[in-house]
Write an enzyme that holds these catalytic residues in place. Structure first.
Site, PDB file in Angstrom:
ATOM      1  N   ASP A   1      44.659  67.356 -20.137  1.00 28.60           N
ATOM      2  CA  ASP A   1      44.554  68.772 -19.808  1.00 28.60           C
ATOM      3  C   ASP A   1      45.728  69.584 -20.368  1.00 28.60           C
ATOM      4  O   ASP A   1      46.598  69.044 -21.060  1.00 28.60           O
ATOM      5  CB  ASP A   1      44.399  68.958 -18.297  1.00 28.60           C
ATOM      6  CG  ASP A   1      43.394  70.047 -17.960  1.00 28.60           C
ATOM      7  OD1 ASP A   1      43.536  71.165 -18.500  1.00 28.60           O
ATOM      8  OD2 ASP A   1      42.469  69.792 -17.172  1.00 28.60           O
ATOM      9  N   HIS A   2      45.739  70.853 -20.043  1.00 26.77           N
ATOM     10  CA  HIS A   2      46.698  71.796 -20.615  1.00 26.77           C
ATOM     11  C   HIS A   2      48.141  71.353 -20.377  1.00 26.77           C
ATOM     12  O   HIS A   2      48.497  70.809 -19.326  1.00 26.77           O
ATOM     13  CB  HIS A   2      46.485  73.200 -20.031  1.00 26.77           C
ATOM     14  CG  HIS A   2      46.770  73.278 -18.560  1.00 26.77           C
ATOM     15  ND1 HIS A   2      48.021  73.561 -18.055  1.00 26.77           N
ATOM     16  CD2 HIS A   2      45.961  73.095 -17.491  1.00 26.77           C
ATOM     17  CE1 HIS A   2      47.985  73.557 -16.741  1.00 26.77           C
ATOM     18  NE2 HIS A   2      46.746  73.284 -16.363  1.00 26.77           N
TER      19      HIS A   2
END
Length: 211
Positions: A136-137
């Site tokens: 994820d980010h």
């Protein structure tokens, strides 16, 4: 674009994943550089171009991009030897993966089908992101990280060099997984994992050592 020569030593899964991803991306592997006898049993019709001596051959290196499809420590060592001799190391991203335009993927890394790498994630060199895992980010993955199929890393996770995240594991956001640490299959990690430690279970705890 130069053809890819794939370095392999054993009849393991990684070479077959690379071959499939390259073919899907329209960049098929030209052949194998064989550095181990077990590679003879690899399920492929690709020609054997030669042995490890090719990785010291300036003409061969100038004509090919190299991908070292070996799952152990030789992957980094051989890749860096190629780079030191002026060669180039390929990055392989399956077209069925989703990689944010703001993410970075290091040389010699493979991103398999169904993987999602979100915005501003940084993936190091010689990593393996296996089927349908998610990064994820703002994740930061050091060199040589191996994430098994279906594992999920929430935002801001940092993973140290050579760590292994097992199949179906889940990592809470903004944690650090130490260098050479192992997260067991299906583990739910809610706390930092120190360097070299193996954790298992839900919630994940260090595996008991045998006395």
């Amino acid at each position: 674009m130069k053809p890819i020569a794939m370095v392999t030593a054993r009849a393991e899964t990684l070479p077959r994943i690379i071959i499939d991803a390259c073919a899907a991306a329209g960049r098929p592997v030209a052949g194998l550089v064989q550095v181990g006898d077990e590679a003879d049993r690899l399920k492929t019709h690709l020609p054997v171009l030669g042995g490890q001596e090719l990785l010291s051959d300036a003409a061969f290196l100038s004509a090919h991009d190299i991908f070292v499809a070996i799952g152990d420590g030789r992957r980094k060592a051989l890749s860096e030897a190629v780079l030191a001799r002026g060669g180039t190391v390929a990055t392989v991203i399956h077209p069925a993966a989703t990689v944010s335009a703001s993410a970075t993927i290091g040389a010699g890394t493979v991103v398999s089908a169904g993987v999602v790498v979100q915005m501003d994630a940084q993936v190091g060199r010689y990593c393996s992101l296996n089927t349908a895992c998610t990064v994820d980010h703002d994740n930061v993955l050091a060199d040589g990280v191996n994430i098994a199929p279906g594992a999920h890393l929430a935002g801001g996770v940092q993973v140290g060099e050579g760590a292994f995240i097992g199949i179906g594991a889940t990592i809470k956001g903004w944690l650090r997984i130490g260098a050479r640490a192992t997260v067991g299959a299906g583990a739910v990690v809610l706390k930092e994992v120190p360097d070299g430690v193996t954790v298992v279970g839900n919630p994940a705890r260090p595996m008991a050592t045998k006395t």
